[in-house]
Design a protein around this motif. Sequence first.
Motif, PDB file in Angstrom:
ATOM      1  N   PHE A 196      19.618 -87.118  45.665  1.00 18.00           N
ATOM      2  CA  PHE A 196      19.132 -87.095  47.048  1.00 18.00           C
ATOM      3  C   PHE A 196      19.466 -85.770  47.728  1.00 18.00           C
ATOM      4  O   PHE A 196      18.593 -85.110  48.299  1.00 18.00           O
ATOM      5  CB  PHE A 196      19.749 -88.268  47.822  1.00 18.00           C
ATOM      6  CG  PHE A 196      19.345 -88.318  49.271  1.00 18.00           C
ATOM      7  CD1 PHE A 196      18.264 -89.076  49.666  1.00 18.00           C
ATOM      8  CD2 PHE A 196      20.054 -87.619  50.241  1.00 18.00           C
ATOM      9  CE1 PHE A 196      17.877 -89.139  51.006  1.00 18.00           C
ATOM     10  CE2 PHE A 196      19.680 -87.670  51.573  1.00 18.00           C
ATOM     11  CZ  PHE A 196      18.593 -88.433  51.952  1.00 18.00           C
ATOM     12  N   PHE A 197      20.734 -85.368  47.671  1.00 21.34           N
ATOM     13  CA  PHE A 197      21.158 -84.183  48.413  1.00 21.34           C
ATOM     14  C   PHE A 197      20.775 -82.874  47.731  1.00 21.34           C
ATOM     15  O   PHE A 197      20.439 -81.906  48.422  1.00 21.34           O
ATOM     16  CB  PHE A 197      22.664 -84.233  48.698  1.00 21.34           C
ATOM     17  CG  PHE A 197      22.987 -85.151  49.831  1.00 21.34           C
ATOM     18  CD1 PHE A 197      22.643 -84.816  51.130  1.00 21.34           C
ATOM     19  CD2 PHE A 197      23.614 -86.359  49.606  1.00 21.34           C
ATOM     20  CE1 PHE A 197      22.923 -85.672  52.189  1.00 21.34           C
ATOM     21  CE2 PHE A 197      23.899 -87.219  50.652  1.00 21.34           C
ATOM     22  CZ  PHE A 197      23.555 -86.874  51.951  1.00 21.34           C
ATOM     23  N   ILE A 198      20.809 -82.815  46.416  1.00 21.63           N
ATOM     24  CA  ILE A 198      20.467 -81.558  45.746  1.00 21.63           C
ATOM     25  C   ILE A 198      18.981 -81.253  45.901  1.00 21.63           C
ATOM     26  O   ILE A 198      18.595 -80.157  46.332  1.00 21.63           O
ATOM     27  CB  ILE A 198      20.884 -81.590  44.265  1.00 21.63           C
ATOM     28  CG1 ILE A 198      22.413 -81.578  44.164  1.00 21.63           C
ATOM     29  CG2 ILE A 198      20.279 -80.410  43.500  1.00 21.63           C
ATOM     30  CD1 ILE A 198      22.957 -81.872  42.787  1.00 21.63           C
ATOM     31  N   LEU A 199      18.121 -82.215  45.568  1.00 22.69           N
ATOM     32  CA  LEU A 199      16.680 -81.977  45.699  1.00 22.69           C
ATOM     33  C   LEU A 199      16.271 -81.944  47.162  1.00 22.69           C
ATOM     34  O   LEU A 199      15.402 -81.154  47.545  1.00 22.69           O
ATOM     35  CB  LEU A 199      15.879 -83.035  44.934  1.00 22.69           C
ATOM     36  CG  LEU A 199      15.690 -82.763  43.439  1.00 22.69           C
ATOM     37  CD1 LEU A 199      14.785 -81.598  43.183  1.00 22.69           C
ATOM     38  CD2 LEU A 199      16.948 -82.668  42.659  1.00 22.69           C
ATOM     39  N   GLY A 200      16.895 -82.771  47.987  1.00 18.84           N
ATOM     40  CA  GLY A 200      16.610 -82.738  49.416  1.00 18.84           C
ATOM     41  C   GLY A 200      17.013 -81.409  50.032  1.00 18.84           C
ATOM     42  O   GLY A 200      16.276 -80.835  50.835  1.00 18.84           O
ATOM     43  N   GLY A 201      18.166 -80.898  49.642  1.00 14.81           N
ATOM     44  CA  GLY A 201      18.612 -79.599  50.135  1.00 14.81           C
ATOM     45  C   GLY A 201      17.674 -78.482  49.710  1.00 14.81           C
ATOM     46  O   GLY A 201      17.355 -77.579  50.494  1.00 14.81           O
ATOM     47  N   ALA A 246      12.735 -88.146  45.493  1.00 11.66           N
ATOM     48  CA  ALA A 246      11.621 -88.234  46.443  1.00 11.66           C
ATOM     49  C   ALA A 246      12.126 -88.564  47.850  1.00 11.66           C
ATOM     50  O   ALA A 246      11.658 -87.974  48.838  1.00 11.66           O
ATOM     51  CB  ALA A 246      10.602 -89.276  45.983  1.00 11.66           C
ATOM     52  N   LEU A 247      13.073 -89.477  47.949  1.00 12.55           N
ATOM     53  CA  LEU A 247      13.614 -89.834  49.259  1.00 12.55           C
ATOM     54  C   LEU A 247      14.335 -88.649  49.896  1.00 12.55           C
ATOM     55  O   LEU A 247      14.154 -88.358  51.083  1.00 12.55           O
ATOM     56  CB  LEU A 247      14.548 -91.039  49.143  1.00 12.55           C
ATOM     57  CG  LEU A 247      15.098 -91.575  50.458  1.00 12.55           C
ATOM     58  CD1 LEU A 247      13.970 -92.025  51.385  1.00 12.55           C
ATOM     59  CD2 LEU A 247      16.065 -92.723  50.194  1.00 12.55           C
ATOM     60  N   GLY A 248      15.138 -87.950  49.119  1.00 12.89           N
ATOM     61  CA  GLY A 248      15.834 -86.771  49.629  1.00 12.89           C
ATOM     62  C   GLY A 248      14.867 -85.688  50.073  1.00 12.89           C
ATOM     63  O   GLY A 248      15.043 -85.064  51.118  1.00 12.89           O
ATOM     64  N   ILE A 249      13.815 -85.480  49.279  1.00 10.60           N
ATOM     65  CA  ILE A 249      12.798 -84.481  49.611  1.00 10.60           C
ATOM     66  C   ILE A 249      12.111 -84.856  50.918  1.00 10.60           C
ATOM     67  O   ILE A 249      11.908 -84.009  51.793  1.00 10.60           O
ATOM     68  CB  ILE A 249      11.786 -84.343  48.456  1.00 10.60           C
ATOM     69  CG1 ILE A 249      12.471 -83.713  47.240  1.00 10.60           C
ATOM     70  CG2 ILE A 249      10.562 -83.550  48.882  1.00 10.60           C
ATOM     71  CD1 ILE A 249      11.692 -83.860  45.941  1.00 10.60           C
ATOM     72  N   TRP A 250      11.770 -86.115  51.084  1.00  8.68           N
ATOM     73  CA  TRP A 250      11.086 -86.560  52.301  1.00  8.68           C
ATOM     74  C   TRP A 250      11.995 -86.437  53.526  1.00  8.68           C
ATOM     75  O   TRP A 250      11.597 -85.876  54.547  1.00  8.68           O
ATOM     76  CB  TRP A 250      10.582 -87.996  52.140  1.00  8.68           C
ATOM     77  CG  TRP A 250       9.824 -88.454  53.344  1.00  8.68           C
ATOM     78  CD1 TRP A 250       8.538 -88.153  53.672  1.00  8.68           C
ATOM     79  CD2 TRP A 250      10.333 -89.262  54.407  1.00  8.68           C
ATOM     80  NE1 TRP A 250       8.206 -88.743  54.875  1.00  8.68           N
ATOM     81  CE2 TRP A 250       9.289 -89.421  55.343  1.00  8.68           C
ATOM     82  CE3 TRP A 250      11.550 -89.868  54.649  1.00  8.68           C
ATOM     83  CZ2 TRP A 250       9.443 -90.173  56.507  1.00  8.68           C
ATOM     84  CZ3 TRP A 250      11.709 -90.601  55.813  1.00  8.68           C
ATOM     85  CH2 TRP A 250      10.658 -90.751  56.726  1.00  8.68           C
ATOM     86  N   VAL A 251      13.220 -86.956  53.424  1.00  8.28           N
ATOM     87  CA  VAL A 251      14.150 -86.932  54.559  1.00  8.28           C
ATOM     88  C   VAL A 251      14.471 -85.495  54.972  1.00  8.28           C
ATOM     89  O   VAL A 251      14.392 -85.136  56.157  1.00  8.28           O
ATOM     90  CB  VAL A 251      15.455 -87.703  54.232  1.00  8.28           C
ATOM     91  CG1 VAL A 251      16.537 -87.439  55.258  1.00  8.28           C
ATOM     92  CG2 VAL A 251      15.169 -89.193  54.117  1.00  8.28           C
ATOM     93  N   MET A 252      14.787 -84.661  54.007  1.00 12.10           N
ATOM     94  CA  MET A 252      15.150 -83.290  54.337  1.00 12.10           C
ATOM     95  C   MET A 252      13.934 -82.463  54.755  1.00 12.10           C
ATOM     96  O   MET A 252      14.069 -81.519  55.534  1.00 12.10           O
ATOM     97  CB  MET A 252      15.873 -82.641  53.169  1.00 12.10           C
ATOM     98  CG  MET A 252      17.170 -83.354  52.843  1.00 12.10           C
ATOM     99  SD  MET A 252      18.304 -83.367  54.231  1.00 12.10           S
ATOM    100  CE  MET A 252      19.760 -82.803  53.425  1.00 12.10           C
ATOM    101  N   GLY A 253      12.756 -82.828  54.292  1.00 12.29           N
ATOM    102  CA  GLY A 253      11.533 -82.190  54.773  1.00 12.29           C
ATOM    103  C   GLY A 253      11.327 -82.478  56.249  1.00 12.29           C
ATOM    104  O   GLY A 253      10.988 -81.595  57.043  1.00 12.29           O
ATOM    105  N   ARG A 254      11.525 -83.738  56.632  1.00 10.54           N
ATOM    106  CA  ARG A 254      11.420 -84.118  58.045  1.00 10.54           C
ATOM    107  C   ARG A 254      12.465 -83.367  58.872  1.00 10.54           C
ATOM    108  O   ARG A 254      12.193 -82.927  59.990  1.00 10.54           O
ATOM    109  CB  ARG A 254      11.632 -85.633  58.231  1.00 10.54           C
ATOM    110  CG  ARG A 254      10.611 -86.509  57.565  1.00 10.54           C
ATOM    111  CD  ARG A 254       9.229 -86.420  58.200  1.00 10.54           C
ATOM    112  NE  ARG A 254       8.417 -85.516  57.399  1.00 10.54           N
ATOM    113  CZ  ARG A 254       7.456 -84.723  57.846  1.00 10.54           C
ATOM    114  NH1 ARG A 254       7.132 -84.678  59.094  1.00 10.54           N
ATOM    115  NH2 ARG A 254       6.788 -83.940  57.041  1.00 10.54           N
ATOM    116  N   LEU A 255      13.669 -83.232  58.317  1.00 12.32           N
ATOM    117  CA  LEU A 255      14.728 -82.503  59.021  1.00 12.32           C
ATOM    118  C   LEU A 255      14.326 -81.034  59.204  1.00 12.32           C
ATOM    119  O   LEU A 255      14.539 -80.455  60.277  1.00 12.32           O
ATOM    120  CB  LEU A 255      16.056 -82.608  58.264  1.00 12.32           C
ATOM    121  CG  LEU A 255      17.253 -81.920  58.918  1.00 12.32           C
ATOM    122  CD1 LEU A 255      17.537 -82.487  60.301  1.00 12.32           C
ATOM    123  CD2 LEU A 255      18.481 -82.056  58.025  1.00 12.32           C
TER     124      LEU A 255
END
Length: 92
Positions: A13-18, A74-83
């Motif tokens: 979540f955090f690595i791909l989201g980051g 996918a969840l990390g990418i979506w959440v961090m994209g919104r951020l």
Amino acid sequence: DLAIPGGDKVGHFFILGGFAFVLNHALRCRTVKVAGQTFLVGSLVVLALAAAEETSQLYIPGRNFDWFDLAADALGIWVMGRLAVRVAAAKP
């Protein structure tokens, strides 16, 4: 060896989201329409790379493809994209 329950998924979540946050920020939250839906370009790039990496594990001995890893990505990418969008909108 310290094992944290669900730690692997949190890492995904955090690595791909980051990565998605940084790339979207660098691309100034550029978007593209696909099938009538608007997506962040950086998020699509990171999602494609994540899917390719996870799928490649089907062909590497000792590695395992995991739908839950891909879902955490996918969840990390979506959440961090919104951020990234919110941060970009907050800048003067």
